[in-house]
Scaffold this motif. Structure first.
Motif, mmCIF file in Angstrom:
data_model
loop_
_atom_site.group_PDB
_atom_site.id
_atom_site.type_symbol
_atom_site.label_atom_id
_atom_site.label_comp_id
_atom_site.label_asym_id
_atom_site.label_seq_id
_atom_site.Cartn_x
_atom_site.Cartn_y
_atom_site.Cartn_z
ATOM 1 N N GLU A 63 -75.603 3.281 -29.682
ATOM 2 C CA GLU A 63 -75.277 4.416 -30.550
ATOM 3 C C GLU A 63 -75.550 5.753 -29.879
ATOM 4 O O GLU A 63 -74.871 6.736 -30.162
ATOM 5 C CB GLU A 63 -76.074 4.334 -31.854
ATOM 6 N N SER A 64 -76.546 5.795 -28.979
ATOM 7 C CA SER A 64 -76.947 7.068 -28.367
ATOM 8 C C SER A 64 -77.808 6.807 -27.138
ATOM 9 O O SER A 64 -78.286 5.685 -26.925
ATOM 10 C CB SER A 64 -77.762 7.893 -29.366
ATOM 11 N N ARG A 65 -78.053 7.849 -26.363
ATOM 12 C CA ARG A 65 -78.975 7.758 -25.235
ATOM 13 C C ARG A 65 -80.403 7.519 -25.729
ATOM 14 O O ARG A 65 -81.193 6.857 -25.062
ATOM 15 C CB ARG A 65 -78.878 9.007 -24.363
ATOM 16 N N GLU A 66 -80.732 8.027 -26.897
ATOM 17 C CA GLU A 66 -82.056 7.793 -27.477
ATOM 18 C C GLU A 66 -82.261 6.303 -27.778
ATOM 19 O O GLU A 66 -83.358 5.780 -27.591
ATOM 20 C CB GLU A 66 -82.238 8.629 -28.746
ATOM 21 N N ALA A 67 -81.216 5.640 -28.225
ATOM 22 C CA ALA A 67 -81.316 4.192 -28.464
ATOM 23 C C ALA A 67 -81.551 3.453 -27.153
ATOM 24 O O ALA A 67 -82.345 2.511 -27.095
ATOM 25 C CB ALA A 67 -80.046 3.687 -29.160
ATOM 26 N N ILE A 68 -80.872 3.890 -26.086
ATOM 27 C CA ILE A 68 -81.089 3.269 -24.770
ATOM 28 C C ILE A 68 -82.526 3.500 -24.317
ATOM 29 O O ILE A 68 -83.166 2.600 -23.772
ATOM 30 C CB ILE A 68 -80.088 3.805 -23.729
ATOM 31 N N GLU A 69 -83.050 4.675 -24.583
ATOM 32 C CA GLU A 69 -84.438 4.972 -24.209
ATOM 33 C C GLU A 69 -85.407 4.021 -24.928
ATOM 34 O O GLU A 69 -86.410 3.596 -24.344
ATOM 35 C CB GLU A 69 -84.771 6.429 -24.531
ATOM 36 N N ALA A 70 -85.108 3.681 -26.161
ATOM 37 C CA ALA A 70 -85.956 2.731 -26.898
ATOM 38 C C ALA A 70 -85.963 1.368 -26.214
ATOM 39 O O ALA A 70 -86.963 0.641 -26.254
ATOM 40 C CB ALA A 70 -85.475 2.598 -28.341
ATOM 41 N N PHE A 71 -84.866 1.011 -25.554
ATOM 42 C CA PHE A 71 -84.786 -0.250 -24.809
ATOM 43 C C PHE A 71 -85.367 -0.124 -23.404
ATOM 44 O O PHE A 71 -86.188 -0.931 -22.981
ATOM 45 C CB PHE A 71 -83.318 -0.721 -24.722
ATOM 46 N N ALA A 72 -84.933 0.891 -22.659
ATOM 47 C CA ALA A 72 -85.205 0.977 -21.223
ATOM 48 C C ALA A 72 -86.414 1.826 -20.859
ATOM 49 O O ALA A 72 -86.868 1.781 -19.724
ATOM 50 C CB ALA A 72 -83.972 1.525 -20.505
ATOM 51 N N GLY A 73 -86.896 2.625 -21.781
ATOM 52 C CA GLY A 73 -87.980 3.539 -21.469
ATOM 53 C C GLY A 73 -87.464 4.930 -21.171
ATOM 54 O O GLY A 73 -86.252 5.189 -21.185
ATOM 55 N N TYR A 74 -88.391 5.834 -20.884
ATOM 56 C CA TYR A 74 -88.062 7.247 -20.717
ATOM 57 C C TYR A 74 -86.969 7.484 -19.681
ATOM 58 O O TYR A 74 -86.051 8.262 -19.911
ATOM 59 C CB TYR A 74 -89.334 8.025 -20.355
ATOM 60 N N ASP A 75 -87.065 6.838 -18.530
ATOM 61 C CA ASP A 75 -86.064 7.016 -17.467
ATOM 62 C C ASP A 75 -84.971 5.967 -17.655
ATOM 63 O O ASP A 75 -85.021 4.881 -17.078
ATOM 64 C CB ASP A 75 -86.714 6.885 -16.091
ATOM 65 N N ILE A 76 -83.980 6.290 -18.466
ATOM 66 C CA ILE A 76 -82.941 5.308 -18.800
ATOM 67 C C ILE A 76 -82.080 4.922 -17.605
ATOM 68 O O ILE A 76 -81.373 3.920 -17.645
ATOM 69 C CB ILE A 76 -82.049 5.768 -19.971
ATOM 70 N N GLU A 77 -82.133 5.695 -16.532
ATOM 71 C CA GLU A 77 -81.345 5.382 -15.336
ATOM 72 C C GLU A 77 -81.909 4.177 -14.577
ATOM 73 O O GLU A 77 -81.205 3.520 -13.835
ATOM 74 C CB GLU A 77 -81.266 6.591 -14.400
ATOM 75 N N ARG A 78 -83.186 3.882 -14.775
ATOM 76 C CA ARG A 78 -83.807 2.747 -14.090
ATOM 77 C C ARG A 78 -83.380 1.441 -14.753
ATOM 78 O O ARG A 78 -83.283 1.344 -15.971
ATOM 79 C CB ARG A 78 -85.323 2.846 -14.165
ATOM 80 N N SER A 79 -83.163 0.428 -13.938
ATOM 81 C CA SER A 79 -82.821 -0.884 -14.496
ATOM 82 C C SER A 79 -84.057 -1.511 -15.134
ATOM 83 O O SER A 79 -85.187 -1.101 -14.864
ATOM 84 C CB SER A 79 -82.259 -1.788 -13.402
ATOM 85 N N VAL A 80 -83.829 -2.476 -15.979
ATOM 86 C CA VAL A 80 -84.911 -3.215 -16.635
ATOM 87 C C VAL A 80 -84.923 -4.620 -16.036
ATOM 88 O O VAL A 80 -83.892 -5.283 -15.989
ATOM 89 C CB VAL A 80 -84.683 -3.274 -18.163
ATOM 90 N N SER A 81 -86.087 -5.051 -15.556
ATOM 91 C CA SER A 81 -86.211 -6.359 -14.903
ATOM 92 C C SER A 81 -87.002 -7.321 -15.776
ATOM 93 O O SER A 81 -87.827 -6.902 -16.589
ATOM 94 C CB SER A 81 -86.933 -6.210 -13.568
#
Length: 111
Positions: A63-81
């Protein structure tokens, strides 16, 4: 479609590991996507390459970059392992790309 954002991450695995790796992604990353508020949908794409390798793209719609931040953390550009990935990954990007949805034919057709 508002401010929806698509997140894309890329990796390379052995083609012979495809089923096992995709199952791992389904049980870890895609499960985390589904449990995060603001997640809309996810896909795992695969493309066979030469020499027994397969390219994998994990694509998710938010829905938004804020939603991605909730998944990936503050630096949404970093991949999640996730634990266990290292036994499958030949190459993986440390970064995820994000794309704003500029046009969606599905939304346009339903108006």
């Amino acid at each position: 479609m508002g401010n929806h954002v698509m997140r894309v991450w890329t990796a390379k695995i052995l083609t012979s590991d495809g089923e096992g790796y995709i199952d791992l992604v389904r049980r870890t990353g895609l499960q985390d996507h589904a449990e995060t508020a603001g997640h809309l949908r996810s896909w795992v794409l695969s493309r066979r390459l030469d020499a027994g390798y397969t390219e994998i793209k994990t694509v998710s719609l938010w829905e938004s970059r804020e939603a991605i931040e909730a998944f990936a953390g503050y630096d949404i550009e970093r991949s999640v392992s996730y634990p266990g990935e290292e036994m499958y990954l030949i190459e993986s990007s440390p970064w995820a790309a994000h794309f704003d949805i500029a046009f969606d034919s599905q939304s346009e057709m339903s108006d």
